[in-house]
Design a protein around this motif. Structure first.
Motif, PDB file in Angstrom:
ATOM      1  N   VAL A  16      25.040  58.866  69.849  1.00 26.94           N
ATOM      2  CA  VAL A  16      24.998  59.518  71.699  1.00 26.94           C
ATOM      3  C   VAL A  16      24.926  58.057  72.268  1.00 26.94           C
ATOM      4  O   VAL A  16      25.803  58.301  73.159  1.00 26.94           O
ATOM      5  N   ARG A  17      23.815  57.454  72.283  1.00 22.90           N
ATOM      6  CA  ARG A  17      23.460  55.921  72.412  1.00 22.90           C
ATOM      7  C   ARG A  17      24.501  55.182  72.628  1.00 22.90           C
ATOM      8  O   ARG A  17      24.616  54.498  74.059  1.00 22.90           O
ATOM      9  N   PHE A  18      25.205  54.928  71.971  1.00 22.76           N
ATOM     10  CA  PHE A  18      26.443  53.916  71.953  1.00 22.76           C
ATOM     11  C   PHE A  18      27.662  53.793  73.154  1.00 22.76           C
ATOM     12  O   PHE A  18      27.912  53.388  73.466  1.00 22.76           O
TER      13      PHE A  18
ATOM     14  N   ARG B 161       2.674  65.185  88.474  1.00 20.68           N
ATOM     15  CA  ARG B 161       3.485  65.250  89.511  1.00 20.68           C
ATOM     16  C   ARG B 161       4.929  66.285  89.238  1.00 20.68           C
ATOM     17  O   ARG B 161       5.838  67.139  90.257  1.00 20.68           O
ATOM     18  N   ARG B 162       5.173  66.610  88.109  1.00 14.44           N
ATOM     19  CA  ARG B 162       6.362  67.766  87.699  1.00 14.44           C
ATOM     20  C   ARG B 162       5.749  68.903  88.291  1.00 14.44           C
ATOM     21  O   ARG B 162       6.990  69.979  88.331  1.00 14.44           O
ATOM     22  N   TYR B 163       4.592  69.381  87.970  1.00  8.98           N
ATOM     23  CA  TYR B 163       4.295  70.136  87.951  1.00  8.98           C
ATOM     24  C   TYR B 163       4.426  70.797  89.420  1.00  8.98           C
ATOM     25  O   TYR B 163       5.024  72.370  89.555  1.00  8.98           O
TER      26      TYR B 163
ATOM     27  N   TYR C 122      22.034  62.094  79.538  1.00 11.03           N
ATOM     28  CA  TYR C 122      21.338  62.733  78.574  1.00 11.03           C
ATOM     29  C   TYR C 122      21.031  64.076  78.333  1.00 11.03           C
ATOM     30  O   TYR C 122      21.637  64.980  77.739  1.00 11.03           O
ATOM     31  N   ARG C 123      20.856  64.306  79.912  1.00  7.26           N
ATOM     32  CA  ARG C 123      20.485  65.642  80.260  1.00  7.26           C
ATOM     33  C   ARG C 123      21.501  66.301  79.684  1.00  7.26           C
ATOM     34  O   ARG C 123      22.474  67.837  80.015  1.00  7.26           O
ATOM     35  N   ALA C 124      22.736  65.836  80.800  1.00 10.96           N
ATOM     36  CA  ALA C 124      24.047  66.356  81.172  1.00 10.96           C
ATOM     37  C   ALA C 124      24.767  66.693  79.575  1.00 10.96           C
ATOM     38  O   ALA C 124      25.138  68.538  78.880  1.00 10.96           O
TER      39      ALA C 124
ATOM     40  N   ILE D 293       8.601  60.741  71.826  1.00 14.09           N
ATOM     41  CA  ILE D 293      10.064  60.022  70.584  1.00 14.09           C
ATOM     42  C   ILE D 293      10.455  59.257  70.835  1.00 14.09           C
ATOM     43  O   ILE D 293      11.707  58.446  70.239  1.00 14.09           O
ATOM     44  N   ASP D 294      10.850  59.269  72.582  1.00 15.33           N
ATOM     45  CA  ASP D 294      11.473  58.126  73.297  1.00 15.33           C
ATOM     46  C   ASP D 294      10.484  56.330  72.993  1.00 15.33           C
ATOM     47  O   ASP D 294      11.837  55.414  72.606  1.00 15.33           O
ATOM     48  N   SER D 295       9.470  56.685  72.492  1.00 18.65           N
ATOM     49  CA  SER D 295       9.185  55.754  72.211  1.00 18.65           C
ATOM     50  C   SER D 295       9.334  54.546  70.906  1.00 18.65           C
ATOM     51  O   SER D 295       8.872  53.620  70.012  1.00 18.65           O
TER      52      SER D 295
HETATM   53  O1  CDP Z   1      13.236  63.001  85.038  1.00 19.63           O
HETATM   54  P1  CDP Z   1      12.608  62.704  83.669  1.00 19.63           P
HETATM   55  O2  CDP Z   1      12.042  61.559  83.089  1.00 19.63           O
HETATM   56  O3  CDP Z   1      11.726  63.483  82.891  1.00 19.63           O
HETATM   57  O4  CDP Z   1      14.074  62.144  81.906  1.00 19.63           O
HETATM   58  P2  CDP Z   1      14.994  62.002  82.971  1.00 19.63           P
HETATM   59  O5  CDP Z   1      14.934  60.425  82.633  1.00 19.63           O
HETATM   60  O6  CDP Z   1      16.254  62.517  83.058  1.00 19.63           O
HETATM   61  O7  CDP Z   1      15.779  61.551  80.519  1.00 19.63           O
HETATM   62  C1  CDP Z   1      15.704  62.385  80.342  1.00 19.63           C
HETATM   63  C2  CDP Z   1      15.524  62.217  78.535  1.00 19.63           C
HETATM   64  O8  CDP Z   1      16.379  61.319  78.618  1.00 19.63           O
HETATM   65  C3  CDP Z   1      13.942  61.259  77.992  1.00 19.63           C
HETATM   66  O9  CDP Z   1      12.825  61.858  78.102  1.00 19.63           O
HETATM   67  C4  CDP Z   1      14.819  60.160  76.952  1.00 19.63           C
HETATM   68  O10 CDP Z   1      14.371  61.293  76.017  1.00 19.63           O
HETATM   69  C5  CDP Z   1      16.424  60.458  76.880  1.00 19.63           C
HETATM   70  N1  CDP Z   1      16.926  58.787  77.994  1.00 19.63           N
HETATM   71  C6  CDP Z   1      17.091  58.100  77.046  1.00 19.63           C
HETATM   72  O11 CDP Z   1      16.869  58.057  76.196  1.00 19.63           O
HETATM   73  N2  CDP Z   1      17.773  56.671  77.738  1.00 19.63           N
HETATM   74  C7  CDP Z   1      17.918  56.725  79.049  1.00 19.63           C
HETATM   75  N3  CDP Z   1      18.485  55.451  79.870  1.00 19.63           N
HETATM   76  C8  CDP Z   1      17.671  57.655  80.380  1.00 19.63           C
HETATM   77  C9  CDP Z   1      17.765  58.110  79.404  1.00 19.63           C
END
Ligand code: CDP
Ligand code: CDP
Length: 218
Positions: A104-106, A152-154, A39-41, A179-181
């Motif tokens: 995108v998810r599909f 942890r991220r910081y 998703y990041r890419a 947003i994710d939830s």
């Molecule tokens: O590592 P971090 O938890 O920061 O995030 P990530 O795993 O790199 O995922 C980045 C974003 O991608 C998440 O905040 C979701 O919005 C999305 N994602 C998702 O929707 N479904 C997944 N299976 C993995 C990530």
């Protein structure tokens, strides 16, 4: 361990999913797929191409015209390694908007199922146990207090020598969690049959040991 096992590690940002999943893959000698990196890419490419992220059709079209793959745990988009480009706060702050687009998810879920089939594999993300591989019996939901996850991220960034604002990171983590939830398609939620692990007061090693022992015992 069995053949053709799929280990699903889901949870919110900074819970330790990718760190733990990588070590589990090394110990059990199985493949690792970082679904969040995908998703990041896509988000990185959208930003680079100046796309309007609200224009869902253009974003989905971009997905369909993208070559996405992993090689030695590095992610390549159209032949270019983007391991570092996808970890910026700019991408983090936009990725959840891209990830809530149904098309995108599909597209990515199909690709993730394809990548995961036929071999032993561990995947980490948000919807591995609920959507990508709902029938696997190895499901873990990794969680931790939000301040702990942001810290942890910081610490990670400070260690890399990157200037960071703790406040900005807490805000990013909270915003993405929300947003994710709450999205309509495959929101972040613990699968009813997933084992929940609260890692707030656990070391990485403890979490890894727990999962490896559970997988071996099943
Ligand atoms: O590592 P971090 O938890 O920061 O995030 P990530 O795993 O790199 O995922 C980045 C974003 O991608 C998440 O905040 C979701 O919005 C999305 N994602 C998702 O929707 N479904 C997944 N299976 C993995 C990530
Ligand atoms: O993938 P996710 O966003 O869930 O987390 P991550 O990218 O693995 O980042 C978690 C960070 O917290 C890493 O720097 C780990 O070293 C650290 N950490 C952890 O993952 N688990 C613990 N129990 C303690 C620290």
């Amino acid at each position: 361990i069995d053949n053709n096992i799929v280990i699903a590690i889901d949870g919110p940002a900074g819970a330790g999913k990718s760190t733990v999943a990588k070590q589990v893959s090394r110990i059990l000698n199985i493949n690792y797929i970082d679904t969040g990196a995908m998703y990041r890419a896509i988000t990185f490419k959208c930003i680079k191409n100046g796309l309007d992220l609200e224009d869902e059709k253009s974003v989905v079209d971009l997905c369909k015209n993208t070559d996405l793959k992993f090689e030695n745990n590095s992610i390549f988009i159209d032949g270019q390694c983007v391991d570092d480009d996808i970890r910026t706060l700019q991408v983090s702050s936009k990725v959840s908007y891209v990830a809530r687009i149904p098309g995108v998810r599909f597209y990515l879920v199909e690709l993730q199922r394809e990548m995961g089939k036929g071999d032993n594999v561990v995947l980490d993300g948000r919807d591995v146990g609920t959507q990508i591989f709902p029938n696997t019996k190895y499901k873990y939901y990794l969680n931790a207090a939000v301040e702990t996850r942001a810290k942890r991220r910081y610490d990670e960034l400070i260690l890399k020598g990157v200037k960071a604002s703790f406040e900005a990171i807490v805000e990013d983590v909270r915003n993405r969690d929300k947003i994710d939830s709450t999205r309509v398609v495959s929101p972040l939620i613990k699968a009813s049959d997933a084992i929940e692990i609260d890692s707030t007061n656990m070391t990485i090693e403890e979490v890894v040991d727990f999962i490896v022992n559970d997988v071996r015992g099943k």
